[in-house]
Write an enzyme that holds these catalytic residues in place. Structure first.
Site, PDB file in Angstrom:
ATOM      1  N   ASP A   1       0.842  -1.196   0.000  1.00  0.00           N
ATOM      2  CA  ASP A   1       0.000   0.000   0.000  1.00  0.00           C
ATOM      3  C   ASP A   1       0.878   1.247   0.000  1.00  0.00           C
ATOM      4  OD1 ASP A   1      -2.270   1.839   0.766  1.00  0.00           O
ATOM      5  OD2 ASP A   1      -3.316  -0.056   0.969  1.00  0.00           O
TER       6      ASP A   1
ATOM      7  N   HIS B   1      -3.649   6.187   3.367  1.00  0.00           N
ATOM      8  CA  HIS B   1      -4.344   4.988   2.896  1.00  0.00           C
ATOM      9  C   HIS B   1      -3.743   3.707   3.489  1.00  0.00           C
ATOM     10  CE1 HIS B   1      -5.692   2.016  -0.139  1.00  0.00           C
ATOM     11  NE2 HIS B   1      -6.694   2.839  -0.352  1.00  0.00           N
TER      12      HIS B   1
ATOM     13  N   SER C   1     -10.967  -0.930  -1.065  1.00  0.00           N
ATOM     14  CA  SER C   1      -9.681  -0.859  -0.354  1.00  0.00           C
ATOM     15  C   SER C   1      -9.845  -1.135   1.128  1.00  0.00           C
ATOM     16  CB  SER C   1      -9.070   0.540  -0.476  1.00  0.00           C
ATOM     17  OG  SER C   1      -8.339   0.682  -1.643  1.00  0.00           O
TER      18      SER C   1
END
Ligand SMILES: *[C@@H]1O[C@H](CO)[C@@H](O)[C@H](O)[C@H]1NC(C)=O
Ligand SMILES: *[C@@H]1O[C@H](CO)[C@@H](O)[C@H](O)[C@H]1NC(C)=O
Ligand SMILES: *[C@@H]1O[C@H](CO)[C@@H](O)[C@H](O)[C@H]1NC(C)=O
Ligand SMILES: *[C@@H]1O[C@H](CO)[C@@H](O)[C@H](O)[C@H]1NC(C)=O
Ligand SMILES: *[C@@H]1O[C@H](CO)[C@@H](O)[C@H](O)[C@H]1NC(C)=O
Ligand SMILES: *[C@@H]1O[C@H](CO)[C@@H](O)[C@H](O)[C@H]1NC(C)=O
Length: 776
Positions: A147, A222, A553
């Site tokens: 990620d 994220h 996600s």
């Protein structure tokens, strides 16, 4: 991806700067991933694999650049493909392609994070207590997350009470900008970064405009969010801006986390992703979590599919996000049969924030704005829409609003074009006092909400029509007031399918149902970098340890964490068995016992796959459908993949003709059942075998709900297991009824029900479709 803060700058090593400047003068170079034939090396000839890889560049790169050929190498791969990533010009590419030993060359490909940003503060739900107690909270399992990196100081990565990593662990804590070996601990046991492919593709873009840490440290939030969702430690009284409070924790709070930073300001490049998978396999992860991807492409071109094949062969479960391109059909990505593909669902939490219009009518909306802390937020204000008349003022685009017309007012902004949180910032800067975000036909009633920088609420499409007609018909001064009602749980129908969640059937392989499962992906709270505001906007000076996001996600790491729990409970299970456990126990009804909904209609298999993940049942599924890596090869043969395509994926040189001859009527032992009738076909025979992972002396009987227009016959109808670990086969006859009008697809299910009915139900969705022979 948003760029997040101005306080740090991209650090470029002098080596890289000189490389770029020397290259720019010559022919344009591009990153290619070069796959070699593993047997074509005479290892005695080269001191190492790396030397062998370099020898290809030595023979390819033009003489004027002598001595520089080694600087063209970005990565050397060995655990996934045998090969390397390198910078090449067009003529060099042609030379290289013709060399003995080169079996495939593909250009680097840009992938994206599977997120629609939405920021909200809420406490993270804990999964079933049963799952945690049976699996010791995932203790001893290692989840690798590919990620944007991690914020290691987040309390979610505290290693309080964590044991040392297992002996097999070989990962490292890679140093870099603001990141030390001391940044890792017994929770965050590894961190690495892979930037070379991204750098090459984005070297013309000014690093100053896109600041980010050149290290495993997370600049966007994220990766911190996803890795804490999978394996974050419990954090008591997790609260944001003094609002809300509760325990935040990952799905496998006892598992170790290793982060592999592969996504940067302009996305994730396949050369970087493959390098991370290559290393993660050697590091010793048990689960790989990938909340990233592109559009569906054939498996032999898809580095995620190739890398995950080799991971699966080594016993690593690879969990991928399905993508956010729903509700269009055929939008599901990451759909190789050896990965677990995860769609997104809603939680049963709502944040009601009604709009009361001047005519006394209420419109339902949702907001996370902490209204009760800011009583002034609940005021009657004049409400304006498309104020300013400039292009884009209905969307509240940067610079489109006229201060004279919005100052002190409540501004309506349509969703779309720019970010939701960004619209709030635009309204605030123009002097607006509050905002109503209005869904359009694209979003309908989807409710991803945000931690806006001003009082705001989000209304659905039908509400937005009512609001606009009220504004339009009320002269001179339409008004509105937002009533913030805080958090309400348990009263809404959930789970339901998130509208953005990508749908099947798979473009590449319609014979396997995808996605496999759905998991929570709307308004998920998890850890957040401590130098970012909850909206992630540069202007947002608030600081939080947690924020809320939405996307497949967010769904993916839920399943990664649950896979880690199963791995702890059953360390010898193959990735296929782990996936089977999650699929056959998934729920197809919501918590009212009604079918899971997709908008206003019951969800179909292409939206939910086998259903909504149920961790408590997944750790003890009764039966599993296992698959050996060789079965995937046979499956690819049956799909018509060529020998060289299969070699590219698997490094195995096989003859499909022989394999298919030996396994006539083969069907991949997948936990869902799909029959595709080609042309005039009317009967399909599908084999399955199940392994008893429950108790000895277990008897199961089949229950069938046949799809419309189709007869389903299962033989035998009873499976009698004497022993644990015993495997029994059965056959499914799928028979199209005479005169049945072939619609594009019909759906049903079969379940193996344990004789003690409440003990185990092992469910497989059945999907039947028709294609004309030509189009297959
Ligand atoms: C790196 O380590 C040094 C001490 O070795 C420490 O002072 C510094 O704060 C560390 N930096 C980070 C980002 O952890
Ligand atoms: C507003 O009214 C005008 C005419 O009075 C009409 O053309 C327009 O479609 C209306 N807009 C909405 C959103 O109702
Ligand atoms: C975030 O967590 C750290 C460490 O637990 C704590 O010191 C800090 O006060 C927290 N920040 C906020 C905004 O809650
Ligand atoms: C695979 O094997 C066949 C014959 O056994 C051989 O001709 C072919 O070159 C091999 N291909 C690869 C990619 O190794
Ligand atoms: C399918 O199942 C039947 C009965 O279980 C068995 O006889 C047959 O060999 C199987 N076929 C394949 C290809 O596995
Ligand atoms: C089942 O098989 C696994 C591995 O193959 C083994 O570890 C386990 O002990 C077996 N269980 C029983 C009850 O035979």
């Amino acid at each position: 991806m948003v760029s997040t803060t101005k306080t740090y700058f991209l650090f470029l090593s002098s080596v890289f700067l000189s490389l770029v400047s020397s290259l720019n003068a010559l022919l344009p170079l591009q990153t290619y991933i070069v796959q070699l034939h593993p047997q074509s090396v005479t290892t005695s000839y080269f001191a190492s694999k790396l030397d062998w890889h370099l020898s290809f560049l030595e023979r390819t790169v033009s003489v004027e650049e002598e001595g520089e050929y080694s600087s063209r190498l970005l990565y050397s791969y060995s655990s996934t493909i045998e090969g390397f990533a390198a910078l090449l010009s067009e003529p060099e590419l042609e030379t290289l392609k013709r060399m003995h030993g080169v079996i495939a060359v593909r250009p680097d490909r840009r992938l994206e994070l599977h997120t629609t940003y939405s920021y909200k503060f809420l406490k993270l739900d804990a999964p079933g207590v049963g799952a945690w107690s049976r699996s010791k909270f995932g203790r001893g399992s290692i989840i690798g997350v590919l990620d944007t990196g991690v914020w290691p100081e987040s309390p979610s990565f505290s290693d309080h009470g964590m044991p040392a990593p297992p002996k097999k662990w070989r990962g490292v804590c890679q140093q870099g900008q603001d990141f030390n070996s001391s940044s890792c601990n017994r929770k965050l046991i590894g961190a690495r970064f892979f930037i070379k492919g991204h750098r090459v593709a984005n070297s013309p873009l000014s690093p100053e405009l896109n600041p980010e840490y050149v290290s495993p440290r997370d600049s966007s939030g994220h990766g911190t969010h996803t890795s804490s969702t999978a394996g974050g430690s419990p954090v008591q009284m997790a609260s944001v801006l003094g609002n809300g409070g509760g325990i935040a924790q990952g799905m496998a709070p006892g598992a170790h986390v290793a982060v592999y930073k592969v996504c940067w300001f302009n996305g994730c490049y396949s050369s970087d992703v493959l390098a991370a998978m290559d290393v993660a396999i050697r590091d010793g992860v048990d689960v790989l979590s990938l909340s990233l991807g592109g559009f569906p492409i054939p498996f032999y071109d898809d580095t995620v599919a190739i890398g995950s094949f080799h991971a699966a062969e080594k016993g690593i479960s690879v969990i991928c996000a399905a993508g956010n391109n729903g509700p269009s059909i055929n939008s599901v990505a990451n759909e190789a049969p050896w990965v677990t593909t995860v769609g997104a669902s809603t939680l049963d939490r709502r944040f009601p924030a009604y709009v009361r219009m001047g005519n006394g009518k209420y419109l339902y909306g949702e907001s996370l704005f902490p209204g009760n802390h800011f009583p002034k937020a609940e005021r009657v204000l004049e409400v304006v829409y498309a104020a300013g008349g400039d292009m884009g003022s209905e969307y509240c685009l940067e610079g489109s609003l006229s201060r004279a017309q919005v100052a002190g007012k409540m501004v309506v902004c349509d969703r779309g074009v720019n970010g939701r949180a960004e619209k709030g910032e635009v309204v605030k800067r123009a002097g607006g006092a509050a905002m109503i975000l209005a869904n359009t036909e694209v979003n309908l009633e989807e409710d991803s909400v945000d931690a806006h920088v001003l009082p705001a609420t989000l209304i659905g499409y039908s509400e937005s029509l009512q609001l606009k007609s009220y504004i339009n018909s009320t002269k001179p001064r339409p008004t509105a007031k937002i009533h913030f009602l805080g958090t309400v749980t348990g009263r809404s129908q959930a789970p339901a399918v998130a509208r953005f969640s990508s749908r099947g059937p798979s473009l590449n392989n319609p014979s396997i149902l995808k996605p496999d499962v759905i998991a929570p992906g709307v308004n998920i709270i998890a850890a957040w970098p401590q130098n970012l505001g909850p909206t992630g906007l540069i202007e947002d000076s608030r600081r939080v340890n947690f924020t809320v996001m939405s996307g497949t996600s967010m769904a993916c790491p839920h399943v990664s964490g649950i896979a880690a729990l199963i791995h702890t409970a059953h360390p010898n299970w193959s990735p296929a068995a782990v996936k089977s456990a999650m699929m056959t126990t998934a729920d197809v009804t919501d918590h009212y016992g009604k079918p899971i909904m997709d908008g206003n209609t019951p969800a179909d298999h292409f939206a939910i796959g086998s259903g909504h993940i149920n961790p408590a049942k997944a750790v003890d599924p009764g039966l599993v459908y296992d698959i050996r890596p060789a079965d995937y090869i046979t499956h690819l043969c049956s799909l018509g993949y060529t020998r060289s395509e299969i070699f590219t994926i698997s490094r195995r040189n096989i003859s499909c003709k022989e394999i298919l001859h030996k396994s006539k009527g083969f069907s991949l032992n997948y936990p869902s059942v799909t029959a595709v009738f080609k042309g005039k076909e009317t009967v399909k025979v599908i084999n399955r075998s199940v392994t008893n992972v429950g108790r000895p002396n277990s008897i199961y009987s089949v229950e069938i709900r046949a799809p419309e227009g189709v007869r389903i016959v299962v033989k035998p109808k009873r499976l009698v297991f004497r022993r644990t670990n015993q495997t029994l086969g059965y056959r499914v006859y799928v028979i199209a009824k005479k005169g049945a009008k072939p619609v594009s697809s019909v759906q049903g299910e079969l379940q193996w029900v344990h004789s003690r009915r409440n003990l185990y139900r092992v469910r497989s969705p059945i999907t039947v479709s028709w294609v004309s022979k030509q189009s297959y």
